[in-house]
Design a protein around this motif. Structure first.
Motif: not given
Lengths: 161, 496, 471
Positions: A75-80
């Protein structure tokens, strides 16, 4: 829930919403506790042949046995979180070097300090229909690398092996 | 079909022969017919013509009516213990050459090896009664067996005469041994200038790290080759996937793989040298291959990578570090291999999995990093992709996974065991394991030569297995002019 | 022999004929080998396959390697790639880190990944979209002047493009045509394949890796071993066909399944199953037929302070081999396994599953407080066989391979300083050695050389084709 743990605990005022990936070979048959890479919540899981036999159950306050290798936030741009971030993910030890790039390594000299064409961009050097000759005119095409090479020769850094 | 019959089982011994193909024929279920394949395979692709042409021209069953590529070539093979000389000479035999396997009077020690030391899994010759281990038997593909004691003067003379009749010699004895008894290349080449001579070793027969023998005379065998050339270091699950000591270790190949690499390159080396002799120079030469080197040659770019930026290849288990997807992962009843790296295949895999498991499509196809081919190969992305793929696989079995993936034309296949692959429709149709009837050992299931499907000169296994010294009389009579009386004397004296 | 049989001439007598030959006969064997193979002087000698010309319309590793063997042995090889893109293997690099530039001039930011290395050496690289009718003439011309071709397209593709064996054979009856792929004719004919598919599908994975009770899973051989190994077996088929053609003047077609080649190396697996119904399983780092003959985990790394994790963490494995009875006794004496020595007297007893478990556990216990180096040295000093499991750096640094010339640096004409471990390692020949000219060429680098200099097309035509992306 299965071999991802989608953590929805409240974290800093909103749902954590982090997916913790339980990689197949490590967790195919596995029992123990694992933390969420984002909020640190600890879960107990017992997996048999890839299926969640028990869990994930909350184990607040317990020290986790392990961490995921990878976690991301769709949900946060695929921050990983990739492997090896202290207190979040477990390290991946079995690597070819002490550093891990994952992107092209711009190399100008081989390990014995002679020029190798391992960087981009290269000055165009082709002829008709993309033809190439049988030499690499380093001095003309990449004068800076040529200079660096001359320095290396002078410094005695260029070796046979 | 075999007839039904009653059997009585009182002990394990009573069960041992029940699987014999003479009793339970292979294959258990018949392969598909040509008509079925035409309809379900070739016609679907509108390739009826082509399919028929292939079957008419390449079918395994037709190999017997065709000529042999290496007819007239002769070789002597003097080697023990290892697979290198066996595989090399087996390849030459299958292509039509005549190869004499020279064994010590007791036989090549490889004959004595049997899985887990089980004597009952050796086969006995119906004619001589001699027992033979299956590894040896399976690679003895038409080589003739002659026993010679090279420690005796008479034995050496016979060996030399045999060599004078051949085009090539395959020597897989310890470093310098043949030279030390006056039968190495430099001893033979003067009288036999057309001879091509090939050494096979594990690390080689010369150089500071050449093959060793223990002080009791034990040979260096595989997997020493794989230890020296980094193959074993580079193979195995990382300790990050399985605990060290419990699967997460560098691991050897299940077979003596470096030996197979050496054997095939030895065969190529011999044929190339013979081509040069016959086409151009008339001269023989000296050659050498080693398992460690031949296997290192095929370790992709690994050593060059070190020269580039000091990377030392690390093991990555059943995942490939260069491609995504390109791996096998566990599924409900075993393991399933999936491959497809280019965008076209990548999205097809996604579409296939998404149909059962919609979350896969969302988490994989929306992720910006996974949209780019190079980016997908990063380690983090392998972890993510394969975790989700396995989430799909764990609920289905191999056949289901294969059927689904093939619908999308994805290269996919199950990890099969030997019993499963022996019954896999394509494999028994072609066939690539097949039974062969042998006069000594009965019916045997064996792996067919992959070079057996050719239009003009297919390779073929004509004979499998051979008792020790079975060809002594024929070969000594025919190649050396030595008759049976003397052969008998030699056998008596321990020369043969 | 001299004309007069009574005349004795030195050259008719056995033994050395000159001082040099006498020296050679007296030379220690190893020096003799070194002098015969003479690594580093390959270019002073002729090439085995001089005069053979081969076309390679191949991709990835398996089929290219069937041709690279020929190219190293002296055949002229023309590699045909798709315009602009090239072989997909060019876009493959370990962990996306290792590329050489450029791919070609119009894509300055794209390189060729190391995945392409060793599979296409010494070849002339041209581009051609050969399924276009406009390019047929050039393709057929190449066929007429070549000895053979290797291709790897899905079965029937070349047939649809009128360039399968049944068409080419009519143009050139001497033509040797190789199709290499996954399965070959039959129900799974159109199934795609990769190296890893061969390993999985053909049974090799089922016998490699730690056993389930050890915690293991079926294991893949490092990278693309089976592709390479299968390609080499095609080379064998090609060389045999070339020999047959010398006699008959006729070509052939070889249809080679890479997946099947993986079944071929399973040894006793097929006969054991076929006769006794026993399914061969994986057996980890031990041997199913010999004991002691396995790899053990030692307590300490040889390089605990190294920066590279492969040196620091992994230099802990040693191969120990003492399967003959005397060796076994000595091993037991050194490692204090007296009870096991009495318990398991013969190799057959030791090779039993339970025995192996007990023996290797005891060996690892003994090695628990030792480094890999200590384990090997202790056993070697006692005259036994034990060697470390080496990594790529150790292979590079070992004097042995350098002396044999099978690891060496090469000055590539386009890409510069490359450490090379292919070509020379696949076999030494004293009179017609393999050799390496270049590792590969940029996509289309030899278009002028082949289309203009060999086939005689005007350079203007070539430029025109290039602009239309036919080349």
């Amino acid at each position: 829930m299965c071999d991802i743990i989608w953590c929805k605990k409240d974290f800093e005022g909103k749902p954590c919403n982090t997916i913790n990936y339980l990689d197949p070979y490590c967790f195919w048959n596995w029992e123990g506790t694992i933390n969420c890479a984002e909020c640190g919540a600890v879960y107990y899981i017992h997996m048999i042949q890839g299926k969640m036999y028990r869990g994930p159950e909350d184990r607040p306050g317990e020290k986790p046995d392990t961490s995921p290798l990878y976690a991301d936030k769709p949900l946060e741009g695929y921050r990983f979180y990739g492997a090896g971030i202290p207190d979040r993910t477990r390290p991946f030890e079995c690597l070819p070097r002490h550093i891990y790039l994952g992107v092209p390594d711009m190399v100008k000299f081989s390990i014995r300090n002679r020029p190798v064409r391992g960087w981009r961009p290269q000055a165009p050097d082709g002829g008709i229909a993309g033809s190439y000759q049988f030499n690499w005119d380093l001095k003309r095409l990449s004068p800076d690398v040529y200079e660096e090479y001359q320095q290396k020769i002078k410094n005695g850094e260029v070796t046979e092996w | 079909m075999a007839e039904k019959r009653d059997i009585e089982i009182n002990s394990r011994a009573d069960t041992i022969d029940l699987m014999n193909p003479d009793i339970r024929p292979w294959p258990v279920t018949p392969p598909p017919s040509f008509e079925e394949v035409m309809e379900k395979t070739y016609a679907k692709r509108k390739a009826e013509d082509f399919g028929k042409w292939c079957e008419d021209n390449l079918r395994y069953e037709y190999c017997w009516g065709k000529p042999e590529a290496l007819q007239g070539f002769k070789f002597v093979c003097c080697g023990q213990w290892r697979m290198g000389n066996m595989f090399c000479s087996g390849l030459l035999c299958e292509a039509g050459a005549e190869v004499i396997k020279v064994e010590p009077p007791g036989g090549d020690p490889l004959r004595k090896l049997t899985p887990f030391g089980r004597e009952e899994y050796k086969l006995e010759s119906k004619i001589t009664g001699a027992k033979c281990g299956l590894d040896f038997l399976h690679e003895m593909r038409g080589q003739k067996s002659v026993t010679i004691n090279l420690e005796t003067e008479e034995g050496r003379a016979i060996y030399k005469t045999l060599c004078s009749q051949v085009d090539g010699v395959i020597d897989e004895m310890p470093p310098g041994y043949m030279d030390s008894i006056g039968l190495g290349y430099r001893d033979l080449c003067e009288e036999m200038p057309r001879l091509v001579y090939c050494n096979i070793g594990v690390r080689g027969t010369w150089g500071p790290y050449k093959d060793k023998m223990s002080k009791f005379g034990q040979w260096t065998l595989e997997p020493f080759g794989g230890c020296a050339n980094a193959f074993i270091h580079n193979t195995g699950f990382p300790q990050d996937q399985l605990p060290r000591g419990k699967g997460g270790d560098p691991t050897r190949s299940g077979v003596w793989f470096a030996d197979f690499c050496a054997g095939e390159q030895a065969a190529n080396t011999l044929l190339a040298a013979l081509y040069w002799r016959d086409e151009m120079s008339g001269e023989g030469q000296f050659c050498e291959v080693s398992g460690a080197e031949c296997q290192n040659e095929i370790l992709d770019f690994d050593i060059s990578w070190y020269g580039f930026n000091k990377s030392i290849k690390a093991r990555t288990g059943a995942w490939d570090p260069n491609l995504n997807q390109y791996e096998w992962n566990p599924c409900r009843d075993g393991y399933m291999m999936i491959g497809g790296q280019t965008d076209r295949l990548w999205y097809r895999i996604g579409m296939c999995i998404e149909r059962d498991f919609p979350q896969f499509g969302r988490l994989i196809h929306e992720d910006p990093i996974l949209k780019e081919m190079g980016g997908r190969n990063a380690l983090n992305m392998l972890v993510k992709t394969y975790t989700l793929t396995t989430r799909w696989l764990r609920d289905i079995n191999r056949t289901e996974a294969e059927t689904k993936l093939l619908e999308y034309e994805i290269a996919a296949g199950p990890v099969l065991f030997i019993d499963e692959l022996s019954e896999f429709p394509h494999f028994k149709y072609r066939p690539w394991v097949c039974t062969i009837d042998t006069d000594h050992y009965g019916t045997i299931l064996f792996s067919v030569s992959p070079n057996a499907y050719a239009q003009a000169t297919p390779h073929r296994t004509k004979v499998l297995g051979r008792p020790v010294g079975y060809d002594n009389y024929e070969i000594l009579q025919k190649w050396c002019g030595i008759g049976q009386t003397i052969v008998n004397e030699y056998i008596e004296k321990g020369v043969m | 022999m001299a004309k007069d049989p009574r005349e004795t001439r030195i050259e008719d007598l056995p033994g050395p004929k000159s001082k040099e030959e006498l020296e050679e006969m007296k030379m220690p064997y190893e020096e003799y080998c070194k002098a015969q193979f003479d690594p580093g002087n390959e270019f002073s000698k002729p090439q085995s396959l001089k005069g053979i010309r081969w076309l390679s319309t191949t991709m990835y590793i398996f089929t290219p390697h069937s041709v690279s063997n020929l190219a190293e042995l002296g055949a002229d090889v023309i590699k045909v790639e798709m315009p602009r893109m090239g072989d997909p293997m060019r876009h493959c690099a370990p962990f996306n880190e290792t590329y050489l530039y450029p791919l070609h001039d119009s894509r300055p930011m794209t390189g060729t990944g190391m995945g392409y290395l060793n599979a296409n050496p010494n070849e002339y690289h041209i581009t051609m979209d050969y399924h276009l009718p406009e390019m047929k003439e050039a393709f057929y011309s190449l066929v007429k002047m070549s000895d053979g071709l290797t291709e790897c397209y899905r079965p029937g593709t070349f047939d649809r493009w009128n360039q399968s064996f049944r068409f080419l054979q009519e143009m050139n009856p001497r033509f040797i045509y190789v199709w290499g792929g996954g399965f070959g004719y039959g129900p799974k004919c159109f199934g795609g394949s990769y190296d890893i598919l061969g390993q999985a599908h053909a049974g090799l994975a089922s016998v490699t890796g730690m056993h389930e009770y050890m915690g293991g899973h079926p294991l893949k051989h490092s990278n693309w071993c089976i592709d390479w190994y299968s390609g080499t077996q095609i080379t064998f088929g090609i060389l045999a066909a070339i020999h047959w053609r010398r006699k008959t003047g006729l070509g052939t077609m070889i249809e080679f399944s890479q997946v099947q080649a993986a079944t071929r190396c399973l040894g006793y697996a097929a006969p054991l199953y076929g006769r006794f119904g026993i399914v061969r399983q994986r057996w980890g780092n031990w041997d199913t037929q010999l004991c002691a003959h396995g790899i053990i985990l030692c307590g300490k790394s040889d390089f605990p302070d190294a920066e590279n994790p492969q040196d620091r963490l992994e230099a802990r494995y040693a191969m120990v081999s003492a399967f003959q009875d005397e060796d076994w006794k000595e091993l037991c004496a050194i490692t204090g396994m007296k009870d096991l020595m009495d318990k398991y007297k013969s190799n057959n007893e030791r090779a039993e599953g339970e025995a192996q478990i007990e023996i290797y556990a005891a060996l690892e216990k003994w090695a628990e407080d030792k480094s890999r180096g200590e384990v090997c040295k202790t056993l070697q000093d006692a005259g036994l066989l034990a060697e470390p499991v080496c990594n790529d750096r150790e292979y590079y640094e070992d004097e042995h391979w350098r002396m044999r010339g099978t690891v060496r640096w090469m000055d590539d004409p386009i890409f510069g300083d490359i450490l090379q471990h292919g070509t020379y390692a696949s076999g030494l020949l004293s009179k017609t050695p393999r050799r390496l000219f270049w590792i590969w060429r940029p996509v289309g680098a030899d278009n002028v050389k082949i289309y203009h200099e060999l086939l005689g097309y005007p350079t203007k035509t070539i430029e025109e084709w290039y602009e239309k992306a036919w080349l």
